[in-house]
Write a protein that holds these residues in place. Structure first.
Motif, mmCIF file in Angstrom:
data_model
loop_
_atom_site.group_PDB
_atom_site.id
_atom_site.type_symbol
_atom_site.label_atom_id
_atom_site.label_comp_id
_atom_site.label_asym_id
_atom_site.label_seq_id
_atom_site.Cartn_x
_atom_site.Cartn_y
_atom_site.Cartn_z
ATOM 1 N N MET A 48 -17.880 24.752 -61.269
ATOM 2 C CA MET A 48 -16.592 24.912 -60.591
ATOM 3 C C MET A 48 -15.514 24.185 -61.387
ATOM 4 N N GLY A 49 -14.333 24.764 -61.492
ATOM 5 C CA GLY A 49 -13.229 24.103 -62.186
ATOM 6 C C GLY A 49 -13.517 23.947 -63.671
ATOM 7 N N LYS A 50 -13.242 22.737 -64.210
ATOM 8 C CA LYS A 50 -13.459 22.473 -65.633
ATOM 9 C C LYS A 50 -14.924 22.640 -66.000
ATOM 10 N N ALA A 51 -15.823 22.246 -65.113
ATOM 11 C CA ALA A 51 -17.256 22.409 -65.385
ATOM 12 C C ALA A 51 -17.616 23.883 -65.502
ATOM 13 N N GLY A 52 -16.891 24.718 -64.757
ATOM 14 C CA GLY A 52 -17.118 26.151 -64.843
ATOM 15 C C GLY A 52 -16.722 26.701 -66.199
ATOM 16 N N GLN A 53 -15.633 26.163 -66.758
ATOM 17 C CA GLN A 53 -15.207 26.592 -68.091
ATOM 18 C C GLN A 53 -16.252 26.212 -69.136
ATOM 19 N N ILE A 54 -16.867 25.055 -68.967
ATOM 20 C CA ILE A 54 -17.944 24.649 -69.869
ATOM 21 C C ILE A 54 -19.137 25.575 -69.700
ATOM 22 N N ALA A 55 -19.463 25.918 -68.457
ATOM 23 C CA ALA A 55 -20.597 26.812 -68.183
ATOM 24 C C ALA A 55 -20.382 28.176 -68.826
ATOM 25 N N LEU A 56 -19.142 28.683 -68.763
ATOM 26 C CA LEU A 56 -18.826 29.963 -69.390
ATOM 27 C C LEU A 56 -19.033 29.886 -70.893
ATOM 28 N N ASN A 57 -18.559 28.820 -71.503
ATOM 29 C CA ASN A 57 -18.721 28.644 -72.942
ATOM 30 C C ASN A 57 -20.200 28.588 -73.336
ATOM 31 N N ILE A 58 -20.989 27.858 -72.558
ATOM 32 C CA ILE A 58 -22.421 27.749 -72.848
ATOM 33 C C ILE A 58 -23.098 29.105 -72.730
ATOM 34 N N ALA A 59 -22.730 29.864 -71.687
ATOM 35 C CA ALA A 59 -23.341 31.178 -71.477
ATOM 36 C C ALA A 59 -23.050 32.113 -72.639
ATOM 37 N N THR A 60 -21.792 32.150 -73.088
ATOM 38 C CA THR A 60 -21.448 33.061 -74.189
ATOM 39 C C THR A 60 -22.102 32.622 -75.493
ATOM 40 N N THR A 61 -22.246 31.324 -75.694
ATOM 41 C CA THR A 61 -22.904 30.834 -76.910
ATOM 42 C C THR A 61 -24.386 31.170 -76.893
ATOM 43 N N PHE A 62 -25.021 31.024 -75.743
ATOM 44 C CA PHE A 62 -26.424 31.418 -75.612
ATOM 45 C C PHE A 62 -26.580 32.911 -75.927
ATOM 46 N N SER A 63 -25.718 33.731 -75.364
ATOM 47 C CA SER A 63 -25.831 35.176 -75.565
ATOM 48 C C SER A 63 -25.703 35.547 -77.039
ATOM 49 N N SER A 64 -24.818 34.877 -77.757
ATOM 50 C CA SER A 64 -24.603 35.200 -79.166
ATOM 51 C C SER A 64 -25.727 34.691 -80.059
ATOM 52 N N THR A 65 -26.589 33.851 -79.506
ATOM 53 C CA THR A 65 -27.679 33.288 -80.299
ATOM 54 C C THR A 65 -29.058 33.694 -79.769
ATOM 55 N N GLY A 66 -29.107 34.852 -79.115
ATOM 56 C CA GLY A 66 -30.397 35.448 -78.796
ATOM 57 C C GLY A 66 -30.962 35.198 -77.425
ATOM 58 N N THR A 67 -30.244 34.470 -76.587
ATOM 59 C CA THR A 67 -30.722 34.204 -75.227
ATOM 60 C C THR A 67 -29.747 34.817 -74.229
ATOM 61 N N PRO A 68 -30.093 35.956 -73.620
ATOM 62 C CA PRO A 68 -29.189 36.628 -72.681
ATOM 63 C C PRO A 68 -28.720 35.675 -71.576
ATOM 64 N N ALA A 69 -27.413 35.609 -71.383
ATOM 65 C CA ALA A 69 -26.851 34.692 -70.401
ATOM 66 C C ALA A 69 -25.557 35.259 -69.838
#
Length: 206
Positions: A48-69
């Motif tokens: 939620m909030g700023k932590a949510g922005q971090i979660a979004l970044n982590i998800a997209t980075t995982f997806s680009s490196t072979g782990t669907p997120a």
């Protein structure tokens, strides 16, 4: 001004250096690799909030490196978006306090949909309600914020980001992710060109 900048950089750097390193990292990687790569699930990141922005970044980075997120907004989850969650998924939940109402509610909602979905938590409070519900808890060390008021998420989000990067890199190594694999997922831009060039060079060396 320069002295103040140096001081702030040092405070952020010290917070990163003091992130506790425990066997919970190994457990988190084991959970994600088993569910996503063995059982064909995905990583569902939320905050939620700023932590949510971090979660979004982590998800997209995982997806680009072979782990669907995917990123799931905790409020939207209460209005139908929870349907993105499937069996064999893993929840990666981020909350500095470990008490964020929407995130705790998300755990209950997801469990009502599919019981016992594994949960990995990044938090500044390892004794919190959210941490107690988790299968793996990654503690930020709960650093003081560099914010002049000591309130705005700043140093805490820095440590969250670093922990996310660590998870991504560890999992890349675990699954043997290659330049060729990266190029297939990142066609455009400088990184796409660079990954394809590196893949060709490695192929020519074989």
């Amino acid at each position: 001004m320069k002295e103040e900048v140096i001081k702030l950089i040092k405070q952020e750097a010290d917070a990163i250096a003091n992130i506790p390193v425990t066997d919970q990292y190994e457990e988190a990687i084991r959970i994600i690799e088993k569910c996503v790569h063995q059982k064909q699930g995905k990583l569902v990141a939320s905050g939620m909030g700023k932590a949510g922005q971090i979660a979004l970044n982590i998800a997209t980075t995982f997806s680009s490196t072979g782990t669907p997120a995917v990123f799931l907004h905790p409020s939207d989850a209460q209005h139908g978006d929870l349907g993105v969650v499937q069996p064999n998924d893993v929840l990666l939940l981020i909350s500095n306090s470990g008490k964020t109402r929407e995130i705790v509610e998300l755990v209950n909602l997801a469990d009502n949909l599919y019981e016992n979905i594994p949960i990995v938590v990044i938090t500044g409070n390892p004794d919190s309600e959210l941490a107690q519900l988790a299968d793996a808890v990654l503690f930020t060390g709960n650093p003081d914020e560099v914010c002049a008021l000591g309130l705005t998420p700043s140093t805490s989000t820095t440590t969250m980001t670093v922990i996310g990067d660590i998870l991504v890199v560890l999992l890349m190594k675990k699954i043997g992710f290659t330049n060729e694999d990266y190029a297939k997922r990142h066609h455009g831009g400088y990184l796409g060109d660079k990954s394809r060039t590196q893949a060709r060079l490695l192929q020519n060396k074989k």
